[in-house]
Design an enzyme around this catalytic site. Structure first.
Site, PDB file in Angstrom:
ATOM      1  N   SER A 118      -5.065 -16.156   5.943  1.00  0.00           N
ATOM      2  CA  SER A 118      -4.223 -15.777   6.944  1.00  0.00           C
ATOM      3  C   SER A 118      -4.230 -16.638   8.217  1.00  0.00           C
ATOM      4  CB  SER A 118      -4.653 -14.264   7.449  1.00  0.00           C
ATOM      5  OG  SER A 118      -5.858 -14.114   7.690  1.00  0.00           O
ATOM      6  N   HIS A 130       0.168 -13.857   0.415  1.00  0.00           N
ATOM      7  CA  HIS A 130      -0.485 -12.928   1.697  1.00  0.00           C
ATOM      8  C   HIS A 130      -0.356 -11.598   1.588  1.00  0.00           C
ATOM      9  CE1 HIS A 130      -1.161 -12.322   6.198  1.00  0.00           C
ATOM     10  NE2 HIS A 130      -2.327 -12.740   5.399  1.00  0.00           N
ATOM     11  N   GLU A 183       3.941 -11.691   1.275  1.00  0.00           N
ATOM     12  CA  GLU A 183       4.418 -12.809   1.579  1.00  0.00           C
ATOM     13  C   GLU A 183       4.160 -14.100   0.677  1.00  0.00           C
ATOM     14  OE1 GLU A 183       4.385 -12.552   6.710  1.00  0.00           O
ATOM     15  OE2 GLU A 183       2.431 -13.124   5.680  1.00  0.00           O
ATOM     16  N   ASN A 217       1.963 -11.996  10.626  1.00  0.00           N
ATOM     17  CA  ASN A 217       0.929 -12.269  11.509  1.00  0.00           C
ATOM     18  C   ASN A 217       1.510 -13.317  12.800  1.00  0.00           C
ATOM     19  OD1 ASN A 217      -1.177 -10.887  10.304  1.00  0.00           O
ATOM     20  ND2 ASN A 217      -1.885 -12.607   9.173  1.00  0.00           N
TER      21      ASN A 217
HETATM   22  N1  3HC Z   1      -6.373   2.962  -0.803  1.00  0.00           N
HETATM   23  C1  3HC Z   1      -5.574   3.737  -1.515  1.00  0.00           C
HETATM   24  N2  3HC Z   1      -4.825   4.659  -0.780  1.00  0.00           N
HETATM   25  C2  3HC Z   1      -5.279   4.587   0.592  1.00  0.00           C
HETATM   26  C3  3HC Z   1      -6.010   3.674   1.160  1.00  0.00           C
HETATM   27  C4  3HC Z   1      -6.618   2.784   0.386  1.00  0.00           C
HETATM   28  N3  3HC Z   1      -7.515   1.715   0.762  1.00  0.00           N
HETATM   29  N4  3HC Z   1      -6.003   4.068   2.524  1.00  0.00           N
HETATM   30  C5  3HC Z   1      -5.139   4.890   2.558  1.00  0.00           C
HETATM   31  N5  3HC Z   1      -4.664   5.576   1.479  1.00  0.00           N
HETATM   32  C6  3HC Z   1      -3.655   6.484   1.510  1.00  0.00           C
HETATM   33  C7  3HC Z   1      -4.409   8.019   1.542  1.00  0.00           C
HETATM   34  O1  3HC Z   1      -5.011   8.291   0.467  1.00  0.00           O
HETATM   35  C8  3HC Z   1      -3.001   8.629   1.993  1.00  0.00           C
HETATM   36  O2  3HC Z   1      -2.549   9.129   0.850  1.00  0.00           O
HETATM   37  P1  3HC Z   1      -1.547  10.455   1.010  1.00  0.00           P
HETATM   38  O3  3HC Z   1      -0.161  10.334   1.694  1.00  0.00           O
HETATM   39  O4  3HC Z   1      -1.392  10.999  -0.187  1.00  0.00           O
HETATM   40  O5  3HC Z   1      -2.476  11.635   2.068  1.00  0.00           O
HETATM   41  C9  3HC Z   1      -2.333   7.591   2.843  1.00  0.00           C
HETATM   42  O6  3HC Z   1      -2.482   6.264   2.347  1.00  0.00           O
HETATM   43  C10 3HC Z   1      -2.412   7.731   4.201  1.00  0.00           C
HETATM   44  O7  3HC Z   1      -3.949   7.441   4.571  1.00  0.00           O
HETATM   45  P2  3HC Z   1      -4.734   8.349   5.522  1.00  0.00           P
HETATM   46  O8  3HC Z   1      -4.188   9.774   5.711  1.00  0.00           O
HETATM   47  O9  3HC Z   1      -5.861   8.290   5.164  1.00  0.00           O
HETATM   48  O10 3HC Z   1      -4.291   7.758   7.223  1.00  0.00           O
HETATM   49  P3  3HC Z   1      -2.918   7.297   7.770  1.00  0.00           P
HETATM   50  O11 3HC Z   1      -1.942   8.137   7.525  1.00  0.00           O
HETATM   51  O12 3HC Z   1      -3.439   6.709   8.785  1.00  0.00           O
HETATM   52  O13 3HC Z   1      -2.695   6.048   6.940  1.00  0.00           O
HETATM   53  C11 3HC Z   1      -2.918   3.698   6.771  1.00  0.00           C
HETATM   54  C12 3HC Z   1      -3.495   4.704   6.717  1.00  0.00           C
HETATM   55  C13 3HC Z   1      -1.940   3.399   5.439  1.00  0.00           C
HETATM   56  C14 3HC Z   1      -3.950   2.300   6.713  1.00  0.00           C
HETATM   57  C15 3HC Z   1      -2.223   3.372   8.005  1.00  0.00           C
HETATM   58  O14 3HC Z   1      -2.685   3.830   9.128  1.00  0.00           O
HETATM   59  C16 3HC Z   1      -1.339   1.991   8.231  1.00  0.00           C
HETATM   60  O15 3HC Z   1      -0.433   1.795   7.572  1.00  0.00           O
HETATM   61  N6  3HC Z   1      -1.956   1.520   9.108  1.00  0.00           N
HETATM   62  C17 3HC Z   1      -1.465   0.260   9.600  1.00  0.00           C
HETATM   63  C18 3HC Z   1      -1.918  -0.931   8.344  1.00  0.00           C
HETATM   64  C19 3HC Z   1      -1.500  -2.381   8.730  1.00  0.00           C
HETATM   65  O16 3HC Z   1      -0.559  -2.557   9.947  1.00  0.00           O
HETATM   66  N7  3HC Z   1      -1.803  -3.309   7.990  1.00  0.00           N
HETATM   67  C20 3HC Z   1      -1.350  -4.724   8.063  1.00  0.00           C
HETATM   68  C21 3HC Z   1      -2.734  -5.299   8.815  1.00  0.00           C
HETATM   69  S1  3HC Z   1      -2.448  -7.058   9.031  1.00  0.00           S
HETATM   70  C22 3HC Z   1      -2.845  -7.830   7.664  1.00  0.00           C
HETATM   71  O17 3HC Z   1      -3.561  -7.009   6.807  1.00  0.00           O
HETATM   72  C23 3HC Z   1      -2.804  -9.281   7.662  1.00  0.00           C
HETATM   73  C24 3HC Z   1      -4.212 -10.013   7.613  1.00  0.00           C
HETATM   74  O18 3HC Z   1      -3.915 -11.328   7.335  1.00  0.00           O
HETATM   75  C25 3HC Z   1      -4.679  -9.831   9.034  1.00  0.00           C
END
Ligand code: 3HC
Length: 307
Positions: free
Chosen positions: A142, A163, A175, A213
């Site tokens: 990243s 990515h 990506e 990013n």
């Molecule tokens: N594996 C499988 N399923 C998962 C999981 C995992 N690791 N984490 C969460 N889930 C599922 C849960 O089981 C839940 O399923 P359901 O709808 O059947 O209940 C669903 O996803 C939602 O999870 P939670 O209820 O526990 O919690 P949230 O509703 O808060 O969702 C999240 C969690 C999906 C992480 C959400 O908060 C989210 O989308 N957050 C933003 C994440 C984001 O922006 N990611 C990008 C980061 S940047 C990046 O990665 C790039 C790098 O280069 C830095």
């Protein structure tokens, strides 16, 4: 005439995209384990590689936990089908501490190791000698240019960026990064692979931060600066972005989730390329937390404390 026919057949074969069946994922952290899981759950055979069995056991435990969440959602009314899905996926994942011994039969290597150019160079330079001709190499970096990583190999035409986003089993985007040396065939093969994973690919050039990013990290850094200036509490900033902008997580929750070290690597890398850009200015608070090994969820504390 016969020669002409032969030539055109082999040209078609050369242009034919590679259908990826066997994948080697190097790096068993959050991203590597997530990539291995999604590839295995979509019918690919996967070898997950890391430095020790201890790390790999932790990765497999994380994969199992995540698969349970996926199965619960996907097979809500059919627990037996869910159990079968988990078993089948786990069967598709082998592990190894020696990438050289496993790449001989791989179609695609996806690297998700530490964000350090010389470590990535060492890895790819070695694998380049042992992987078959057709094998495509990809990095999930990243913060580093894909071109710089590819330069360690003799297969720059079969090298691209893939990515993924955290959590990999949930986030739909990949990506696909094309360097000036990536061949069209390689790019298309990588696009097809992401589709086979059930993901949505987008194409990007090899520019800092690609798409997500480049937009997300300056936003996260601005949130830290807002907090550093004392303009608002981190809790209120998180609430504001969730309720006022509809983001699933506030910026501090997301920083902790992604890992403060990851964000620091990214911003430090950009700053070294463009030192006068205020968007890339370092944050004393972020640096202090990383120095104290408060890296977020993975270490139990970052901006917040985690259970
Ligand atoms: N594996 C499988 N399923 C998962 C999981 C995992 N690791 N984490 C969460 N889930 C599922 C849960 O089981 C839940 O399923 P359901 O709808 O059947 O209940 C669903 O996803 C939602 O999870 P939670 O209820 O526990 O919690 P949230 O509703 O808060 O969702 C999240 C969690 C999906 C992480 C959400 O908060 C989210 O989308 N957050 C933003 C994440 C984001 O922006 N990611 C990008 C980061 S940047 C990046 O990665 C790039 C790098 O280069 C830095």
């Amino acid at each position: 005439m016969a020669f002409a026919r032969f030539a055109s057949t082999s040209a078609t074969a050369a242009a034919k995209k590679l259908v990826v069946k066997h994948v080697t994922v190097v790096g068993g952290g959050q991203m590597g384990a997530g990539i291995a899981q999604v590839a295995a759950s979509t019918g690919h055979t996967v070898i997950l590689v890391d430095q020790s069995d201890e790390i790999l056991n932790k990765s497999k435990k994380g994969i199992e936990d995540s698969l349970k969440k996926v199965a619960k959602k996907r097979f809500a009314d059919k627990p037996e089908a869910g159990a079968e899905f988990i078993e089948k996926t786990l069967k598709n994942i082998g592990t190894s501490t020696d990438p050289v011994s496993v790449v001989h039969s791989t179609d695609l290597v996806v690297e998700a190791i530490v964000e350090n150019l010389s470590a990535k160079h060492d890895l790819f330079k070695t694998l380049d000698k042992f992987a078959p001709e057709h094998t495509i190499f990809a990095s999930n970096t990243s913060s580093l240019p894909i071109t710089d990583i590819a330069n360690a190999t003799t297969r720059q035409d079969r090298f691209g960026g893939l990515h993924f986003f955290n959590p990999v089993p949930v986030m739909k985007l990949v990506e696909v990064v094309k360097t000036p040396m990536t061949s069209e065939k390689t790019f298309e093969s990588l696009v097809d692979f992401t589709k086979a994973l059930g993901k949505n690919p987008v194409a990007c050039k090899d520019t800092p931060g690609f798409i997500v990013n480049r937009l997300l990290v300056p936003y996260l850094m601005e949130a830290v600066r807002l907090f550093e200036r004392g303009d608002a509490t981190k809790e209120d900033i998180d609430i504001a972005m969730k309720l006022g902008a509809g983001y699933p997580m506030g910026p501090f929750e997301l920083l902790d989730y992604v890992g403060l070290d990851t964000s620091k690597y990214i911003i430090d890398g950009w700053q070294s390329l463009d030192p006068d850009n205020p968007l890339f200015a370092p944050s004393p608070l972020l640096n202090k937390l990383v120095e104290e090994k408060k890296l977020g969820k993975k270490t139990g504390e970052g901006f917040y404390k985690h259970k």
